[in-house]
Write an enzyme that holds these catalytic residues in place. Structure first.
Site, mmCIF file in Angstrom:
data_model
loop_
_atom_site.group_PDB
_atom_site.id
_atom_site.type_symbol
_atom_site.label_atom_id
_atom_site.label_comp_id
_atom_site.label_asym_id
_atom_site.label_seq_id
_atom_site.Cartn_x
_atom_site.Cartn_y
_atom_site.Cartn_z
ATOM 1 N N GLU A 93 33.335 38.909 26.689
ATOM 2 C CA GLU A 93 32.538 39.963 25.959
ATOM 3 C C GLU A 93 33.623 41.143 26.016
ATOM 4 O O GLU A 93 34.195 41.743 27.064
ATOM 5 C CB GLU A 93 31.146 39.971 26.495
ATOM 6 N N CYS A 106 34.616 48.657 26.580
ATOM 7 C CA CYS A 106 34.668 48.007 28.038
ATOM 8 C C CYS A 106 35.420 46.702 27.573
ATOM 9 O O CYS A 106 34.981 45.875 26.871
ATOM 10 C CB CYS A 106 33.436 48.227 28.345
ATOM 11 N N CYS A 113 34.668 35.180 37.161
ATOM 12 C CA CYS A 113 35.184 35.880 38.140
ATOM 13 C C CYS A 113 35.100 35.392 39.616
ATOM 14 O O CYS A 113 34.059 34.734 39.831
ATOM 15 C CB CYS A 113 34.801 37.448 38.257
ATOM 16 N N CYS A 117 30.459 38.729 43.542
ATOM 17 C CA CYS A 117 29.612 39.608 44.120
ATOM 18 C C CYS A 117 27.910 39.319 43.728
ATOM 19 O O CYS A 117 27.663 38.548 42.907
ATOM 20 C CB CYS A 117 29.637 41.042 43.390
ATOM 21 N N CYS A 120 26.145 40.407 40.423
ATOM 22 C CA CYS A 120 26.835 40.416 39.241
ATOM 23 C C CYS A 120 26.709 38.894 38.528
ATOM 24 O O CYS A 120 27.109 37.974 39.269
ATOM 25 C CB CYS A 120 28.057 40.451 39.604
ATOM 26 N N CYS A 346 26.020 46.765 32.298
ATOM 27 C CA CYS A 346 26.852 46.152 33.317
ATOM 28 C C CYS A 346 26.195 44.794 33.922
ATOM 29 O O CYS A 346 25.068 44.604 34.308
ATOM 30 C CB CYS A 346 26.892 46.958 34.326
HETATM 31 N N1 SAH Z 1 35.491 43.461 38.720
HETATM 32 C C1 SAH Z 1 35.723 44.633 38.481
HETATM 33 C C2 SAH Z 1 35.455 45.289 37.380
HETATM 34 C C3 SAH Z 1 34.084 44.456 36.417
HETATM 35 S S1 SAH Z 1 32.524 44.881 36.901
HETATM 36 C C4 SAH Z 1 34.662 45.474 39.585
HETATM 37 O O1 SAH Z 1 33.748 44.974 40.362
HETATM 38 O O2 SAH Z 1 34.740 46.597 39.699
HETATM 39 C C5 SAH Z 1 32.288 46.516 36.477
HETATM 40 C C6 SAH Z 1 31.095 47.158 37.135
HETATM 41 O O3 SAH Z 1 29.792 46.842 36.870
HETATM 42 C C7 SAH Z 1 31.351 47.127 38.665
HETATM 43 O O4 SAH Z 1 31.076 48.338 39.341
HETATM 44 C C8 SAH Z 1 30.245 45.979 39.147
HETATM 45 O O5 SAH Z 1 29.900 46.262 40.476
HETATM 46 C C9 SAH Z 1 29.137 46.527 38.119
HETATM 47 N N2 SAH Z 1 28.050 45.537 38.002
HETATM 48 C C10 SAH Z 1 28.378 44.151 38.120
HETATM 49 N N3 SAH Z 1 27.233 43.626 38.027
HETATM 50 C C11 SAH Z 1 26.352 44.423 37.800
HETATM 51 C C12 SAH Z 1 24.745 44.371 37.630
HETATM 52 N N4 SAH Z 1 24.158 43.470 37.602
HETATM 53 N N5 SAH Z 1 24.004 45.589 37.516
HETATM 54 C C13 SAH Z 1 24.571 46.758 37.325
HETATM 55 N N6 SAH Z 1 26.216 46.812 37.633
HETATM 56 C C14 SAH Z 1 26.866 45.638 37.708
HETATM 57 FE FE1 SF4 Z 2 33.968 40.043 39.594
HETATM 58 FE FE2 SF4 Z 2 31.479 40.892 38.828
HETATM 59 FE FE3 SF4 Z 2 32.430 41.425 41.500
HETATM 60 FE FE4 SF4 Z 2 33.301 42.528 39.348
HETATM 61 S S1 SF4 Z 2 31.324 42.798 40.031
HETATM 62 S S2 SF4 Z 2 34.501 41.740 41.185
HETATM 63 S S3 SF4 Z 2 33.231 41.115 37.783
HETATM 64 S S4 SF4 Z 2 31.803 39.348 40.679
#
Ligand code: SAH
Ligand code: SF4
Length: 385
Positions: A93, A106, A113, A117, A120, A346
């Site tokens: 996306e 974005c 990924c 995390c 996420c 996000c």
């Molecule tokens: N992988 C990279 C970039 C993509 S994620 C990273 O982790 O930085 C972009 C941002 O969205 C990151 O700060 C991530 O922690 C945040 N993010 C991911 N899942 C989220 C969620 N469910 N709610 C709010 N922020 C989230």
């Molecule tokens: Fe990967 Fe999501 Fe963690 Fe960013 S926040 S590193 S996209 S798992």
């Protein structure tokens, strides 16, 4: 016949070499690059100031193909989200966020990924594959072209640019897809392509320490680091990559990066999770942790998704947390949630992708389309029906 080269896959030096191999002079490569990235042109016959002989060579050897659009939604607040096909049932996306004085795109760098995390949904999907240069820069190419078209703005350097800022904060960990990400960054910055300043391009990483150092030398754009925790024990849980690159190493890398960065601070992203990382004690611990790193904080209210088992901190808690940071002199913003109604916020960028059946259905439609239109497939297409 040799396979066609997708010119979106070539960063400035690569396009120069490729044109050289065709026997063309360097200025032709620049001209061609402007046609592609400033005029959003994908039809060689329309590139009228290129010699006919060159246009014929291009037609025989090259293609300009961005990922195909599977769906295109605009939210009530103007946020526009595209779901793009990147082959083999994978989709990524791209989200455009209009604001008063700027328009931010974005972009995604991977399908899925591997970092996984806890909060996420992209991570929950697992890792599918790295995007190519063309699939990364193709998101910008496509979005700028479609946004201009929607507003009736002419293509080319004289037309008002719709995308003024890019954030690599979509799906995927950009520093785990390093070479294509840097090649795409170089195109974003190149005056004969998008000409964005390094301050207007931000790469967000979960903290791949050696690659942060490498980026400083290769293409030092603005850096955002996803912190999310104030100590290693908690961060090990939330961002598993922390077990490999713990906070002390990560913060040292941030400091080293600042010597090269276009801005004199690092942005720390911090996802606000109810009862997990959002207490006053966490805020104070955080201040001690980053005491010697020039930084700003961006607090992101957690965007919940069903399987996470986590909740968003309430607004009063987020405000109190932000206040502690600000009272200590750290600039802190709370991210507005945009595009909620189209799941473009996000970490929600996997929503539709997880809906495999619908994706499969769309893929079938697209292959039928490909058969019908051949080479045109992958340009700006609307899936009929
Ligand atoms: N992988 C990279 C970039 C993509 S994620 C990273 O982790 O930085 C972009 C941002 O969205 C990151 O700060 C991530 O922690 C945040 N993010 C991911 N899942 C989220 C969620 N469910 N709610 C709010 N922020 C989230
Ligand atoms: Fe990967 Fe999501 Fe963690 Fe960013 S926040 S590193 S996209 S798992």
């Amino acid at each position: 016949m040799a396979a066609l080269t997708n010119l979106l896959d070539l960063e400035p030096a690569g396009l120069l070499r490729w044109c050289g191999d065709l026997g063309e002079k360097p200025f032709r490569a620049k001209q061609l690059q402007r046609w592609i990235h400033q005029f959003g042109e994908s039809d060689f016959s329309a590139m009228t100031d290129l010699a006919k002989s060159l246009r014929e060579k291009l037609d025989a050897h090259a293609i300009i193909a961005a990922p195909a659009v599977i769906s295109d939604h605009t939210s009530a607040d103007g946020t526009r989200k595209w779901l793009l096909d990147v082959g083999n049932g994978n989709a990524v996306e791209t989200v455009f966020i209009p604001e008063e004085n700027r328009g931010t795109l974005c972009v995604s760098t991977q399908a899925g990924c591997a970092v996984n995390c806890r909060f996420c949904s992209t991570g929950k999907q697992g890792f599918s594959r790295n995007l190519s240069v063309g699939e990364i820069i193709g998101q910008l190419w496509l979005a700028e072209t479609l946004l201009r078209r929607a507003k009736g703005v002419p293509q080319g350097p004289k037309g008002e640019r719709q995308i003024t800022n890019v954030v690599m904060m979509g799906m995927g960990e950009p520093l785990l897809n390093y070479e294509p990400t840097v090649a795409a960054l170089k195109l974003m910055l190149d005056d004969n392509a998008y000409g964005l300043s390094r301050r207007r391009v931000t790469l967000s990483t979960s903290g791949v320490v050696p690659m942060i150092d490498k980026l400083a030398g290769d293409c030092a754009v603005a850096l955002a680091v996803s912190l999310h925790a104030s100590n290693d024990k908690l961060r090990d849980e939330l961002v598993p990559l922390n077990r490999k690159y713990p906070l002390r190493e990560l913060l040292a890398a941030c400091k080293r990066y600042l010597e090269f960065a276009p801005r004199d601070f690092v942005t720390f992203e911090y996802c606000m999770l109810d009862g997990v990382n959002d207490s006053d004690t966490h805020a104070r611990e955080l201040l001690a942790l980053v005491a010697d790193v020039p930084c700003k904080f961006n607090l992101i209210p957690f965007n919940p998704f069903p399987e996470s088992g986590l909740k968003r901190s309430n607004n009063a808690r987020i405000k109190a947390f932000a206040q502690i940071l600000m009272d200590a002199g750290v600039v802190t913003t709370v991210r507005k949630t945009r595009g909620d109604d189209i799941d473009a916020a996000c970490g929600q960028l996997a929503g539709e992708v997880q809906d495999r059946t619908r994706v499969q259905e769309r893929m079938q439609k697209m292959s039928a389309y490909q058969e019908k239109y051949g080479k045109d497939f992958g340009r700006i297409v609307e899936i009929p029906g």
